[in-house]
Design an enzyme around this catalytic site. Structure first.
Site, mmCIF file in Angstrom:
data_model
loop_
_atom_site.group_PDB
_atom_site.id
_atom_site.type_symbol
_atom_site.label_atom_id
_atom_site.label_comp_id
_atom_site.label_asym_id
_atom_site.label_seq_id
_atom_site.Cartn_x
_atom_site.Cartn_y
_atom_site.Cartn_z
ATOM 1 N N GLN A 1 0.721 -1.203 -0.022
ATOM 2 C CA GLN A 1 -0.160 0.143 -0.038
ATOM 3 C C GLN A 1 0.933 1.224 0.023
ATOM 4 O OE1 GLN A 1 -3.086 0.133 2.933
ATOM 5 N NE2 GLN A 1 -3.813 1.979 2.172
ATOM 6 N N PHE A 2 1.239 1.723 -1.256
ATOM 7 C CA PHE A 2 2.088 2.960 -1.310
ATOM 8 C C PHE A 2 1.441 4.150 -0.742
ATOM 9 C CE2 PHE A 2 -0.677 3.232 -5.037
ATOM 10 C CZ PHE A 2 -0.747 4.893 -5.243
ATOM 11 N N THR A 3 0.188 4.102 -0.649
ATOM 12 C CA THR A 3 -0.694 5.355 -0.190
ATOM 13 C C THR A 3 -0.225 5.844 1.450
ATOM 14 O OG1 THR A 3 -2.636 4.193 0.494
ATOM 15 C CG2 THR A 3 -2.440 5.133 -1.682
#
Length: 148
Positions: free
Chosen positions: A78-80
């Protein structure tokens, strides 16, 4: 590196409407990487997660780790987690580039598996739909910058 640890009764992930992974009791991990993260950070994070005592013992005290309860892990990239909010629209400039993050994600999953716990994964970079039955709820956020 940031990891959101959610203690769960069950969790699953779907890609394009098809289930790609499912676990019962254990951890749902959301994992993000940033510049400067490396194999040493990954190893420290895996150890920290695998030794978390956030499952209840017979006295309802959080005293058991994931091995004690014979749990599993569902690990989702999850790069967010590295969203930067200067206004209303997030910037993801603090997230590590795709190729390096994918390499560390795979290394992280191998490191988790080295603790003899089943590890299921999402699909790196895919649009995933994640379902969770959070237990507690118990949610812990771990940032590698807090390691001493």
């Amino acid at each position: 590196m940031r990891v959101v640890v959610q203690r769960c009764k069950s969790a699953d992930v779907k890609v394009n409407g098809k289930q790609v992974a499912k676990i019962g009791i254990g951890f749902l991990l959301f994992v993000g990487f940033t510049d400067g993260d490396d194999a040493n950070v990954v190893k420290k994070m895996a150890k920290k997660i695998m030794t978390l005592r956030i499952f209840e013992d017979n006295n309802d005290k959080m005293n058991l780790d994931i091995n004690d309860v014979k749990g599993s892990i569902l690990c989702v990239s999850q790069f967010t987690l590295y969203a930067k909010l200067d206004g209303r629209r997030p910037s993801f400039s603090k997230a590590m580039n795709y190729n390096d993050a994918n390499e560390l994600y795979n290394l992280f999953n191998k490191e988790l598996e080295s603790y003899n716990v089943p590890v299921a994964t999402g699909v790196f970079g895919a649009d995933m739909k994640v379902s969770l039955l959070n237990d507690g709820p118990v949610t812990i956020i771990i940032d590698s910058k807090s390691f001493s």
